[in-house]
Scaffold this motif. Structure first.
Motif, PDB file in Angstrom:
ATOM      1  N   ALA A 124       0.810  -1.216   0.000  1.00  0.00           N
ATOM      2  CA  ALA A 124       0.000   0.000   0.000  1.00  0.00           C
ATOM      3  C   ALA A 124       0.846   1.269   0.000  1.00  0.00           C
ATOM      4  O   ALA A 124       0.311   2.366  -0.205  1.00  0.00           O
ATOM      5  N   PHE A 125       2.159   1.134   0.247  1.00  0.00           N
ATOM      6  CA  PHE A 125       3.043   2.302   0.144  1.00  0.00           C
ATOM      7  C   PHE A 125       3.367   2.522  -1.325  1.00  0.00           C
ATOM      8  O   PHE A 125       4.178   1.824  -1.926  1.00  0.00           O
ATOM      9  N   THR A 126       2.717   3.479  -1.924  1.00  0.00           N
ATOM     10  CA  THR A 126       2.830   3.757  -3.352  1.00  0.00           C
ATOM     11  C   THR A 126       3.366   5.171  -3.571  1.00  0.00           C
ATOM     12  O   THR A 126       3.363   6.005  -2.640  1.00  0.00           O
ATOM     13  N   PRO A 127       3.809   5.476  -4.784  1.00  0.00           N
ATOM     14  CA  PRO A 127       4.218   6.860  -5.065  1.00  0.00           C
ATOM     15  C   PRO A 127       3.095   7.857  -4.794  1.00  0.00           C
ATOM     16  O   PRO A 127       3.348   8.973  -4.327  1.00  0.00           O
ATOM     17  N   GLU A 128       1.856   7.440  -5.074  1.00  0.00           N
ATOM     18  CA  GLU A 128       0.723   8.333  -4.844  1.00  0.00           C
ATOM     19  C   GLU A 128       0.530   8.627  -3.356  1.00  0.00           C
ATOM     20  O   GLU A 128       0.230   9.761  -2.965  1.00  0.00           O
ATOM     21  N   ARG A 181       8.570  13.663  -9.177  1.00  0.00           N
ATOM     22  CA  ARG A 181       9.679  13.661  -8.208  1.00  0.00           C
ATOM     23  C   ARG A 181       9.338  12.799  -6.993  1.00  0.00           C
ATOM     24  O   ARG A 181      10.205  12.134  -6.430  1.00  0.00           O
ATOM     25  N   SER A 182       8.066  12.797  -6.595  1.00  0.00           N
ATOM     26  CA  SER A 182       7.649  11.908  -5.506  1.00  0.00           C
ATOM     27  C   SER A 182       7.829  10.450  -5.907  1.00  0.00           C
ATOM     28  O   SER A 182       8.223   9.611  -5.089  1.00  0.00           O
ATOM     29  N   ALA A 183       7.555  10.136  -7.170  1.00  0.00           N
ATOM     30  CA  ALA A 183       7.738   8.764  -7.655  1.00  0.00           C
ATOM     31  C   ALA A 183       9.214   8.384  -7.637  1.00  0.00           C
ATOM     32  O   ALA A 183       9.571   7.245  -7.281  1.00  0.00           O
ATOM     33  N   ARG A 184      10.094   9.320  -8.010  1.00  0.00           N
ATOM     34  CA  ARG A 184      11.530   9.041  -7.952  1.00  0.00           C
ATOM     35  C   ARG A 184      11.984   8.819  -6.514  1.00  0.00           C
ATOM     36  O   ARG A 184      12.804   7.938  -6.246  1.00  0.00           O
ATOM     37  N   LEU A 185      11.456   9.624  -5.605  1.00  0.00           N
ATOM     38  CA  LEU A 185      11.817   9.469  -4.199  1.00  0.00           C
ATOM     39  C   LEU A 185      11.303   8.145  -3.650  1.00  0.00           C
ATOM     40  O   LEU A 185      12.011   7.459  -2.895  1.00  0.00           O
ATOM     41  N   HIS A 186      10.117   7.758  -4.023  1.00  0.00           N
ATOM     42  CA  HIS A 186       9.547   6.463  -3.602  1.00  0.00           C
ATOM     43  C   HIS A 186      10.462   5.321  -4.028  1.00  0.00           C
ATOM     44  O   HIS A 186      10.813   4.439  -3.234  1.00  0.00           O
ATOM     45  N   ALA A 187      10.877   5.333  -5.293  1.00  0.00           N
ATOM     46  CA  ALA A 187      11.760   4.277  -5.798  1.00  0.00           C
ATOM     47  C   ALA A 187      13.105   4.303  -5.078  1.00  0.00           C
ATOM     48  O   ALA A 187      13.680   3.247  -4.763  1.00  0.00           O
ATOM     49  N   ALA A 188      13.619   5.504  -4.790  1.00  0.00           N
ATOM     50  CA  ALA A 188      14.913   5.621  -4.111  1.00  0.00           C
ATOM     51  C   ALA A 188      14.840   5.098  -2.685  1.00  0.00           C
ATOM     52  O   ALA A 188      15.790   4.471  -2.187  1.00  0.00           O
ATOM     53  N   ILE A 189      13.724   5.349  -1.991  1.00  0.00           N
ATOM     54  CA  ILE A 189      13.556   4.838  -0.626  1.00  0.00           C
ATOM     55  C   ILE A 189      13.594   3.317  -0.629  1.00  0.00           C
ATOM     56  O   ILE A 189      14.294   2.693   0.184  1.00  0.00           O
ATOM     57  N   LEU A 190      12.853   2.692  -1.533  1.00  0.00           N
ATOM     58  CA  LEU A 190      12.828   1.235  -1.583  1.00  0.00           C
ATOM     59  C   LEU A 190      14.201   0.674  -1.951  1.00  0.00           C
ATOM     60  O   LEU A 190      14.639  -0.340  -1.388  1.00  0.00           O
ATOM     61  N   GLN A 191      14.897   1.318  -2.875  1.00  0.00           N
ATOM     62  CA  GLN A 191      16.236   0.845  -3.249  1.00  0.00           C
ATOM     63  C   GLN A 191      17.201   0.963  -2.075  1.00  0.00           C
ATOM     64  O   GLN A 191      17.955   0.021  -1.773  1.00  0.00           O
ATOM     65  N   THR A 192      17.176   2.098  -1.402  1.00  0.00           N
ATOM     66  CA  THR A 192      18.092   2.335  -0.285  1.00  0.00           C
ATOM     67  C   THR A 192      17.834   1.366   0.856  1.00  0.00           C
ATOM     68  O   THR A 192      18.773   0.748   1.394  1.00  0.00           O
ATOM     69  N   LEU A 193      16.578   1.206   1.252  1.00  0.00           N
ATOM     70  CA  LEU A 193      16.261   0.302   2.361  1.00  0.00           C
ATOM     71  C   LEU A 193      16.514  -1.152   1.971  1.00  0.00           C
ATOM     72  O   LEU A 193      16.915  -1.962   2.805  1.00  0.00           O
TER      73      LEU A 193
END
Length: 258
Positions: A124-128, A181-193
């Motif tokens: 449920a954690f989505t870019p939106e 930009r929120s979508a990019r941040l979402h993807a970056a959070i998942l990659q980093t974690l």
């Protein structure tokens, strides 16, 4: 721990961030551990009569040790099973061992947990959802990530690294992040974690896992954190350090745009 009987909870020092309840050893003595779970940074050890809420603070660790190993300085609480023993080590005493009785309702309603955001690997954690949480706030995006009200698990190191991956200036107000930009941040959070989990977390000074081993994320993956003055791995601009909310933030002024 799950499925095993806790013979004794031994409190060597009760003066943690909040006092360890005086009756807690009696409440869990000879009780079976039903489950071990996590919510945000809180470890949840479930018993028939309630749930222990354990927090490691700034520098704490919960490690398994030999049955005959003497407690070290700053080993404040121990869980003693028939064939296993765990010690809570917390030099700064910013951690906690608390109790939520079963009769007090679901653990998710506890004041320490009720305001937490979504888990980052929850579908449920989505870019939106991230964009919706950011768009109404004038706080900086870095502070919003650390606050844990939108999503949990993005600590100080991972916030700096996620924002670098996404190319976002940490000083940018959350309300100014567009959907892309929120979508990019979402993807970056998942990659980093994801990288952090694979490498066992981050050890800058004193973090160790349950076996006493350090994490390797900082050595393997960190691009900006504690790299002040060093060249950015993308554009060679010197990494800059600022302080936000009394926490250090590292970023590249060349790559991370406002």
């Amino acid at each position: 721990m799950p499925g095993r009987v806790l013979r004794r909870l031994i409190v060597h020092e009760s003066r943690l961030r909040w006092p360890v309840p005086a009756d807690l050893p009696a409440l869990v003595r000879d009780a079976e551990v039903l489950a071990c779970e996590r919510r945000g940074k809180y470890l949840l050890i479930r018993f028939p009569r309630g749930t222990q809420i354990v927090h490691l603070g700034m520098s704490g660790s919960l490690r398994r040790v030999p049955m005959d190993e003497p407690p070290r300085k700053h080993d404040h609480v121990e869980w003693l099973f028939d064939e296993a023993r765990f010690l809570l080590h917390d030099p700064r005493r910013f951690g906690a061992v608390l109790w939520h009785p079963a009769g007090a309702g679901p653990i998710e309603a506890h004041p320490l947990l009720a305001g937490l955001g979504i888990e980052p690997f929850d579908p449920a954690f989505t870019p939106e959802l991230l964009h919706a949480g950011l768009r109404g706030s004038r706080q900086t995006v870095k502070q919003l990530l650390l606050g844990g009200r939108i999503v949990v698990g993005v600590g100080n190191i991972y916030a700096s690294e996620s924002l670098f991956l996404a190319g976002i200036d940490p000083r940018l107000p959350g309300a100014r992040l567009s959907r892309p930009r929120s979508a990019r941040l979402h993807a970056a959070i998942l990659q980093t974690l994801g990288q952090a989990l694979e490498s066992g977390g981050s050890t800058l000074r004193d973090y160790v896992n349950a076996q006493g081993a350090p994490g390797a994320y900082f050595t393997l993956h960190a691009a900006v954190y504690e790299r002040e003055g060093q060249p950015c791995p993308r554009c060679a601009t010197p990494i800059r350090r600022i302080v936000q909310g009394q926490r250090a933030t590292y970023f590249c002024p060349g790559c991370q745009k406002r």
